[in-house]
Design an enzyme around this catalytic site. Structure first.
Site, PDB file in Angstrom:
ATOM      1  N   CYS A   1       0.373   2.246   9.127  1.00  0.00           N
ATOM      2  CA  CYS A   1       1.419   1.179   8.549  1.00  0.00           C
ATOM      3  C   CYS A   1       0.634  -0.167   8.468  1.00  0.00           C
ATOM      4  O   CYS A   1       0.478  -0.982   9.418  1.00  0.00           O
ATOM      5  CB  CYS A   1       2.397   1.256   9.221  1.00  0.00           C
ATOM      6  SG  CYS A   1       3.959   0.251   8.581  1.00  0.00           S
TER       7      CYS A   1
ATOM      8  N   GLU B   1       0.766  -1.181  -0.093  1.00  0.00           N
ATOM      9  CA  GLU B   1      -0.025  -0.045  -0.094  1.00  0.00           C
ATOM     10  C   GLU B   1       0.766   1.211   0.018  1.00  0.00           C
ATOM     11  O   GLU B   1       1.966   1.197   0.466  1.00  0.00           O
ATOM     12  CB  GLU B   1      -1.069  -0.037   1.308  1.00  0.00           C
ATOM     13  CG  GLU B   1       0.135   0.072   2.320  1.00  0.00           C
ATOM     14  CD  GLU B   1      -0.766  -0.356   3.715  1.00  0.00           C
ATOM     15  OE1 GLU B   1      -1.864  -1.349   3.678  1.00  0.00           O
ATOM     16  OE2 GLU B   1      -0.464   0.242   4.739  1.00  0.00           O
TER      17      GLU B   1
ATOM     18  N   CYS C   1       7.285  -5.023  15.631  1.00  0.00           N
ATOM     19  CA  CYS C   1       6.772  -4.045  16.512  1.00  0.00           C
ATOM     20  C   CYS C   1       5.563  -4.297  16.715  1.00  0.00           C
ATOM     21  O   CYS C   1       4.654  -4.647  16.376  1.00  0.00           O
ATOM     22  CB  CYS C   1       6.898  -2.616  15.758  1.00  0.00           C
ATOM     23  SG  CYS C   1       8.689  -2.102  15.276  1.00  0.00           S
TER      24      CYS C   1
ATOM     25  N   CYS D   1       2.332  -2.451  15.515  1.00  0.00           N
ATOM     26  CA  CYS D   1       2.209  -2.339  14.051  1.00  0.00           C
ATOM     27  C   CYS D   1       1.438  -3.492  13.284  1.00  0.00           C
ATOM     28  O   CYS D   1       1.675  -4.559  13.505  1.00  0.00           O
ATOM     29  CB  CYS D   1       3.623  -2.086  13.571  1.00  0.00           C
ATOM     30  SG  CYS D   1       3.766  -1.861  11.605  1.00  0.00           S
TER      31      CYS D   1
ATOM     32  N   SER E   1      12.498   6.751   7.150  1.00  0.00           N
ATOM     33  CA  SER E   1      12.133   6.404   8.385  1.00  0.00           C
ATOM     34  C   SER E   1      12.522   5.185   8.862  1.00  0.00           C
ATOM     35  O   SER E   1      12.263   4.122   7.986  1.00  0.00           O
ATOM     36  CB  SER E   1      10.243   6.611   8.534  1.00  0.00           C
ATOM     37  OG  SER E   1      10.284   6.360  10.020  1.00  0.00           O
TER      38      SER E   1
ATOM     39  N   CYS F   1       3.478   8.386   1.059  1.00  0.00           N
ATOM     40  CA  CYS F   1       4.000   7.567   1.806  1.00  0.00           C
ATOM     41  C   CYS F   1       4.097   6.231   1.099  1.00  0.00           C
ATOM     42  O   CYS F   1       3.252   5.822   0.718  1.00  0.00           O
ATOM     43  CB  CYS F   1       3.203   7.410   3.104  1.00  0.00           C
ATOM     44  SG  CYS F   1       3.924   6.142   4.188  1.00  0.00           S
TER      45      CYS F   1
ATOM     46  N   LEU G   1      10.947   6.244  17.409  1.00  0.00           N
ATOM     47  CA  LEU G   1      11.674   6.422  18.775  1.00  0.00           C
ATOM     48  C   LEU G   1      10.760   5.738  19.747  1.00  0.00           C
ATOM     49  O   LEU G   1      11.046   4.690  20.036  1.00  0.00           O
ATOM     50  CB  LEU G   1      11.929   7.851  19.222  1.00  0.00           C
ATOM     51  CG  LEU G   1      12.662   7.846  20.608  1.00  0.00           C
ATOM     52  CD1 LEU G   1      14.066   7.329  20.530  1.00  0.00           C
ATOM     53  CD2 LEU G   1      13.085   9.228  20.900  1.00  0.00           C
ATOM     54  N   HIS G   2       9.704   6.151  19.851  1.00  0.00           N
ATOM     55  CA  HIS G   2       8.700   5.550  20.914  1.00  0.00           C
ATOM     56  C   HIS G   2       8.940   5.385  22.234  1.00  0.00           C
ATOM     57  O   HIS G   2       8.067   5.347  22.971  1.00  0.00           O
ATOM     58  CB  HIS G   2       7.769   4.323  20.006  1.00  0.00           C
ATOM     59  CG  HIS G   2       7.390   4.440  18.722  1.00  0.00           C
ATOM     60  ND1 HIS G   2       7.294   5.670  18.304  1.00  0.00           N
ATOM     61  CD2 HIS G   2       7.623   3.560  17.586  1.00  0.00           C
ATOM     62  CE1 HIS G   2       6.824   5.548  16.834  1.00  0.00           C
ATOM     63  NE2 HIS G   2       7.108   4.099  16.771  1.00  0.00           N
TER      64      HIS G   2
ATOM     65  N   CYS H   1       6.948  -7.203   7.177  1.00  0.00           N
ATOM     66  CA  CYS H   1       8.075  -6.623   7.764  1.00  0.00           C
ATOM     67  C   CYS H   1       8.719  -7.566   8.832  1.00  0.00           C
ATOM     68  O   CYS H   1       8.138  -8.277   9.722  1.00  0.00           O
ATOM     69  CB  CYS H   1       7.922  -5.380   8.466  1.00  0.00           C
ATOM     70  SG  CYS H   1       9.218  -4.454   9.300  1.00  0.00           S
TER      71      CYS H   1
HETATM   72  N1  SAH Z   1       9.953   0.695   9.711  1.00  0.00           N
HETATM   73  C1  SAH Z   1      10.083   2.062   9.351  1.00  0.00           C
HETATM   74  C2  SAH Z   1       9.103   2.637   8.523  1.00  0.00           C
HETATM   75  C3  SAH Z   1       7.515   2.074   8.564  1.00  0.00           C
HETATM   76  S1  SAH Z   1       6.663   2.648   9.934  1.00  0.00           S
HETATM   77  C4  SAH Z   1       9.670   2.845  10.685  1.00  0.00           C
HETATM   78  O1  SAH Z   1       9.951   1.995  11.730  1.00  0.00           O
HETATM   79  O2  SAH Z   1      10.049   4.065  11.060  1.00  0.00           O
HETATM   80  C5  SAH Z   1       6.115   4.001   9.765  1.00  0.00           C
HETATM   81  C6  SAH Z   1       5.528   4.873  10.781  1.00  0.00           C
HETATM   82  O3  SAH Z   1       4.303   4.280  11.332  1.00  0.00           O
HETATM   83  C7  SAH Z   1       6.396   4.512  11.939  1.00  0.00           C
HETATM   84  O4  SAH Z   1       6.686   5.748  12.521  1.00  0.00           O
HETATM   85  C8  SAH Z   1       5.611   3.812  13.027  1.00  0.00           C
HETATM   86  O5  SAH Z   1       6.090   3.770  14.133  1.00  0.00           O
HETATM   87  C9  SAH Z   1       4.141   4.218  12.524  1.00  0.00           C
HETATM   88  N2  SAH Z   1       3.023   3.156  12.969  1.00  0.00           N
HETATM   89  C10 SAH Z   1       3.017   1.977  13.002  1.00  0.00           C
HETATM   90  N3  SAH Z   1       2.055   1.303  13.420  1.00  0.00           N
HETATM   91  C11 SAH Z   1       1.215   2.530  13.882  1.00  0.00           C
HETATM   92  C12 SAH Z   1       0.039   2.356  14.579  1.00  0.00           C
HETATM   93  N4  SAH Z   1      -0.834   1.401  14.737  1.00  0.00           N
HETATM   94  N5  SAH Z   1      -0.544   3.802  14.777  1.00  0.00           N
HETATM   95  C13 SAH Z   1       0.640   4.875  14.469  1.00  0.00           C
HETATM   96  N6  SAH Z   1       1.413   4.739  14.027  1.00  0.00           N
HETATM   97  C14 SAH Z   1       1.956   3.752  13.688  1.00  0.00           C
END
Ligand code: SAH
Length: 358
Positions: free
Chosen positions: A347, A92, A123, A126, A198, A112, A222-223, A119
């Site tokens: 994502c 997507e 995480c 995600c 990113s 985007c 970062l989170h 992946c």
């Molecule tokens: N792997 C890379 C790029 C893909 S994720 C990375 O980690 O940056 C792109 C962004 O979407 C990241 O900042 C990720 O933390 C965020 N993201 C993923 N799942 C999400 C969700 N459920 N709610 C909000 N943001 C989310």
């Protein structure tokens, strides 16, 4: 016979290809212009190339185009494209409308894009992570997301974020090649400073990127600055602890003099406490940075277990309080509006839903 797929080849590779066909070098520049600047979908469209050579091309080469499966338009203007690849897998891309500013019209149009199908980083918040990993995208598949969406948009795409499905720095070579062609003024001509990569924090690759000449921008998801908490959210932290990632970012900043952006999803009671604020303020004294605060999009449809099941979004009011506290410490903060919540534009969300429907 296996036809050579041309989309994704750079100018040098196209030169080699035409020379092998016994053609002059300038043909490669023509092909390059048609493939990227003029977004040709077939050899027939390449009208300044002789019919004879077009026939030869069609017999030995192909132009593979992503196929649009669905296009979902959110109430806020976000448009999500689900594409199928030649092997039937889906990815997507999300087109994000400009932020509404009172004084001036914002001319930015941001796309985007995805870099992997699924992946491997897992995480816990995600949807893509929950899918597991299928494969890397080719450079052609990465570039074609921009080409296909641009063909469907009346406005020009001005900005690109590598923030869709997958971890860009795990598909390093294809991502960098796609950037070079997208950035090239004979290619898609999007300025390198309008391109953001990113990452979840692959410290070794951040250093590699710092040593290269491409002036793209870097964002780090970062989170949490607390190593234990981050490791629970993002298992990659066990390989690259927070300190190692921050050292790599410091190195990046020293080499590039470009402020990184920190992406920070706020989870209620988990990473939005006064201790988290203090850690952030301390970090910003070390590395000048920008912060994007992101509301958490629920992934409950994935039926997450463990910590993934207990994560809740921080209420909007508290997000503002957190943002203001960071601003008081002189940090540039953006609160990302929850674009596309109604079309699952975080994502991986749409690709997951679609594959469940099938
Ligand atoms: N792997 C890379 C790029 C893909 S994720 C990375 O980690 O940056 C792109 C962004 O979407 C990241 O900042 C990720 O933390 C965020 N993201 C993923 N799942 C999400 C969700 N459920 N709610 C909000 N943001 C989310």
């Amino acid at each position: 016979m296996n036809k050579k797929s041309l989309k994704g080849l750079d100018l040098q590779e196209l030169q080699k290809f035409v020379e092998e066909l016994g053609e002059k070098k300038y043909r490669a520049a023509q092909l390059y212009g048609w493939l990227y600047a003029k977004a040709a979908q077939s050899f027939d469209e390449m009208t300044d190339i002789s019919k004879e050579f077009r026939n030869i091309l069609a017999s030995v080469a192909s132009i593979s185009n992503l196929q649009l499966v669905t296009k979902s338009v959110s109430a806020d203007g976000t448009i999500k494209f689900l594409f199928s690849l030649e092997d039937g897998l889906a990815i997507e891309s999300v087109l994000i409308p400009p932020a509404k500013k009172k004084s001036e019209e914002d001319k930015r149009l941001t796309l985007c894009i995805s870099t992997q199908v699924g992946c491997p980083l897992d995480c816990k918040f995600c949807a893509t992570g929950a899918m597991g990993f299928m494969r890397n995208l080719t450079s052609g598949e990465i570039i074609d997301q921009v080409i296909q969406v641009q063909r469907k948009s009346t406005k020009r795409i001005t900005n690109l974020v590598y923030m869709g499905m997958g971890e860009p720095l795990l598909n390093y070579e294809n991502v960098m090649k796609s950037i070079d062609i997208i950035n090239d003024d004979r290619g898609l001509n999007i300025g390198a400073r309008h391109i953001t990569v990113s990452t979840a924090g692959l410290a070794d690759k951040i250093r590699k990127l710092a040593d290269e000449k491409r002036p793209v921008k870097l964002a780090l998801s970062l989170h949490s600055l607390d190593n234990e908490k981050r490791a629970k959210l993002m298992p990659i932290t066990k390989k690259f602890p927070v300190d190692t990632i921050i050292e790599a970012l410091d190195y990046y900043y020293q080499k590039k003099h470009s402020r990184p952006t920190f992406e920070y999803i706020l989870f209620d009671g988990f990473n939005d406490t006064p201790a988290d604020l203090r850690a952030f303020t301390k970090l910003s004294k070390r590395i000048p940075c920008k912060v994007n605060l992101i509301p958490f999009h629920s992934i409950s449809f994935m039926h997450p277990s463990g910590i993934g099941a207990s994560l809740k979004p921080t209420p909007a009011q508290h997000i503002e309080v957190f943002a203001d506290a960071l601003r008081e410490a002189d940090i540039t903060v953006m609160v990302r509006s929850s674009f596309g919540q109604d079309i699952q534009a975080a994502c991986g969300q749409l690709a997951v839903i679609e594959s469940k429907v099938k």
